[in-house]
Design a protein around this motif. Sequence first.
Motif, mmCIF file in Angstrom:
data_model
loop_
_atom_site.group_PDB
_atom_site.id
_atom_site.type_symbol
_atom_site.label_atom_id
_atom_site.label_comp_id
_atom_site.label_asym_id
_atom_site.label_seq_id
_atom_site.Cartn_x
_atom_site.Cartn_y
_atom_site.Cartn_z
ATOM 1 N N THR A 175 39.662 28.742 44.331
ATOM 2 C CA THR A 175 40.047 28.421 45.699
ATOM 3 C C THR A 175 39.247 29.308 46.646
ATOM 4 O O THR A 175 38.564 30.230 46.218
ATOM 5 C CB THR A 175 41.558 28.667 45.944
ATOM 6 O OG1 THR A 175 41.846 30.050 45.742
ATOM 7 C CG2 THR A 175 42.414 27.812 45.036
ATOM 8 N N VAL A 176 39.354 29.018 47.928
ATOM 9 C CA VAL A 176 38.748 29.867 48.952
ATOM 10 C C VAL A 176 39.812 30.176 50.000
ATOM 11 O O VAL A 176 40.772 29.433 50.173
ATOM 12 C CB VAL A 176 37.506 29.215 49.621
ATOM 13 C CG1 VAL A 176 36.351 29.138 48.666
ATOM 14 C CG2 VAL A 176 37.833 27.856 50.170
ATOM 15 N N GLU A 177 39.608 31.280 50.694
ATOM 16 C CA GLU A 177 40.507 31.706 51.754
ATOM 17 C C GLU A 177 39.716 31.698 53.060
ATOM 18 O O GLU A 177 39.132 32.706 53.451
ATOM 19 C CB GLU A 177 41.052 33.101 51.442
ATOM 20 C CG GLU A 177 42.131 33.569 52.366
ATOM 21 C CD GLU A 177 42.709 34.916 51.961
ATOM 22 O OE1 GLU A 177 43.754 35.295 52.522
ATOM 23 O OE2 GLU A 177 42.111 35.612 51.105
ATOM 24 N N PRO A 178 39.673 30.518 53.757
ATOM 25 C CA PRO A 178 38.852 30.432 54.967
ATOM 26 C C PRO A 178 39.332 31.347 56.091
ATOM 27 O O PRO A 178 38.530 31.814 56.880
ATOM 28 C CB PRO A 178 38.942 28.962 55.364
ATOM 29 C CG PRO A 178 40.135 28.423 54.670
ATOM 30 C CD PRO A 178 40.362 29.266 53.460
ATOM 31 N N SER A 179 40.630 31.589 56.151
ATOM 32 C CA SER A 179 41.173 32.552 57.101
ATOM 33 C C SER A 179 42.301 33.291 56.382
ATOM 34 O O SER A 179 42.861 32.773 55.416
ATOM 35 C CB SER A 179 41.683 31.842 58.370
ATOM 36 O OG SER A 179 42.705 30.928 58.057
ATOM 37 N N PRO A 180 42.636 34.493 56.821
ATOM 38 C CA PRO A 180 43.637 35.280 56.100
ATOM 39 C C PRO A 180 44.957 34.528 55.900
ATOM 40 O O PRO A 180 45.541 33.994 56.847
ATOM 41 C CB PRO A 180 43.838 36.506 56.995
ATOM 42 C CG PRO A 180 42.557 36.629 57.746
ATOM 43 C CD PRO A 180 42.082 35.216 57.964
ATOM 44 N N GLY A 181 45.371 34.463 54.630
ATOM 45 C CA GLY A 181 46.644 33.831 54.303
ATOM 46 C C GLY A 181 46.609 32.328 54.185
ATOM 47 O O GLY A 181 47.629 31.695 53.934
ATOM 48 N N ARG A 182 45.463 31.702 54.340
ATOM 49 C CA ARG A 182 45.333 30.237 54.257
ATOM 50 C C ARG A 182 44.327 29.923 53.168
ATOM 51 O O ARG A 182 43.244 30.484 53.139
ATOM 52 C CB ARG A 182 44.928 29.665 55.596
ATOM 53 C CG ARG A 182 45.940 30.033 56.693
ATOM 54 C CD ARG A 182 45.602 29.426 58.031
ATOM 55 N NE ARG A 182 45.632 27.985 58.036
ATOM 56 C CZ ARG A 182 46.746 27.235 58.135
ATOM 57 N NH1 ARG A 182 47.915 27.839 58.201
ATOM 58 N NH2 ARG A 182 46.692 25.937 58.153
ATOM 59 N N PHE A 183 44.675 28.993 52.280
ATOM 60 C CA PHE A 183 43.877 28.707 51.111
ATOM 61 C C PHE A 183 43.579 27.220 50.982
ATOM 62 O O PHE A 183 44.346 26.376 51.428
ATOM 63 C CB PHE A 183 44.592 29.187 49.845
ATOM 64 C CG PHE A 183 44.806 30.663 49.803
ATOM 65 C CD1 PHE A 183 43.856 31.489 49.232
ATOM 66 C CD2 PHE A 183 45.956 31.233 50.338
ATOM 67 C CE1 PHE A 183 44.047 32.865 49.204
ATOM 68 C CE2 PHE A 183 46.144 32.598 50.302
ATOM 69 C CZ PHE A 183 45.196 33.411 49.741
ATOM 70 N N THR A 184 42.439 26.940 50.342
ATOM 71 C CA THR A 184 42.044 25.565 50.038
ATOM 72 C C THR A 184 41.253 25.586 48.746
ATOM 73 O O THR A 184 40.834 26.649 48.273
ATOM 74 C CB THR A 184 41.218 24.944 51.190
ATOM 75 O OG1 THR A 184 40.993 23.563 50.900
ATOM 76 C CG2 THR A 184 39.905 25.663 51.375
ATOM 77 N N LEU A 185 41.030 24.405 48.155
ATOM 78 C CA LEU A 185 40.232 24.321 46.935
ATOM 79 C C LEU A 185 38.799 24.706 47.219
ATOM 80 O O LEU A 185 38.255 24.410 48.275
ATOM 81 C CB LEU A 185 40.243 22.895 46.385
ATOM 82 C CG LEU A 185 41.467 22.448 45.622
ATOM 83 C CD1 LEU A 185 41.340 20.984 45.240
ATOM 84 C CD2 LEU A 185 41.673 23.283 44.379
ATOM 85 N N ALA A 186 38.176 25.353 46.242
ATOM 86 C CA ALA A 186 36.738 25.655 46.335
ATOM 87 C C ALA A 186 35.966 24.373 46.074
ATOM 88 O O ALA A 186 36.503 23.401 45.527
ATOM 89 C CB ALA A 186 36.358 26.733 45.332
ATOM 90 N N ALA A 187 34.706 24.348 46.424
ATOM 91 C CA ALA A 187 33.899 23.149 46.275
ATOM 92 C C ALA A 187 33.788 22.707 44.816
ATOM 93 O O ALA A 187 33.892 21.535 44.513
ATOM 94 C CB ALA A 187 32.505 23.379 46.848
#
Length: 187
Positions: free
Chosen positions: A169-181
């Motif tokens: 996963t990636v954390e684009p902003s602190p405390g928020r996550f999404t799947l990595a590419a």
Amino acid sequence: MASVVGLLEERELAARERVEGLREEADRVLAALAEAERDWQEWLIARQRVGEVLSAPQPREAGPAAGPEPAREPLAPEPVTVPDAPAEVPTPRAARAGSIVPVWRPALSTDALAADYQQILSLLAERRADGQDVMTCQEIAAALGLAAVPASVEGVRSKMKRLADRGWTVEPSPGRFTLAAGPACGS
């Protein structure tokens, strides 16, 4: 005279390098622990089997009237060892709860992760399909059906940080996550 920011950056870099070195060492130790546990379990099973055989009543001489042989439990297939395979990289098997999170690479599927990590990644994939790409730990905990207490949210946060550190996963902003590419592409 060196600037304060420059000195801070040097110390931050040294601390990050130390963390990365320790993380690699921890991964190596955990992989060795998993192998030792597998070996221990195999010896435990062998001892139990011998105990079963020795405690079973001795059959009479096998003759034409002895009857059919009792059904046996099928044995698990023997693990295959590849002589040229590097000892540092164990072959990923289906993970169990409490196992380590491997660093993501293209040949690795989510089956290498423990069930709770698989649930989190499938939840993020579903949310991405619905157009809601980024989630907070509170949202993930609620979507997983966990109680809205700090301990549950903190448990999800630590899992998300571990997944982000390992490239799932990636954390684009602190405390928020999404799947990595990479993992989002279905591997």
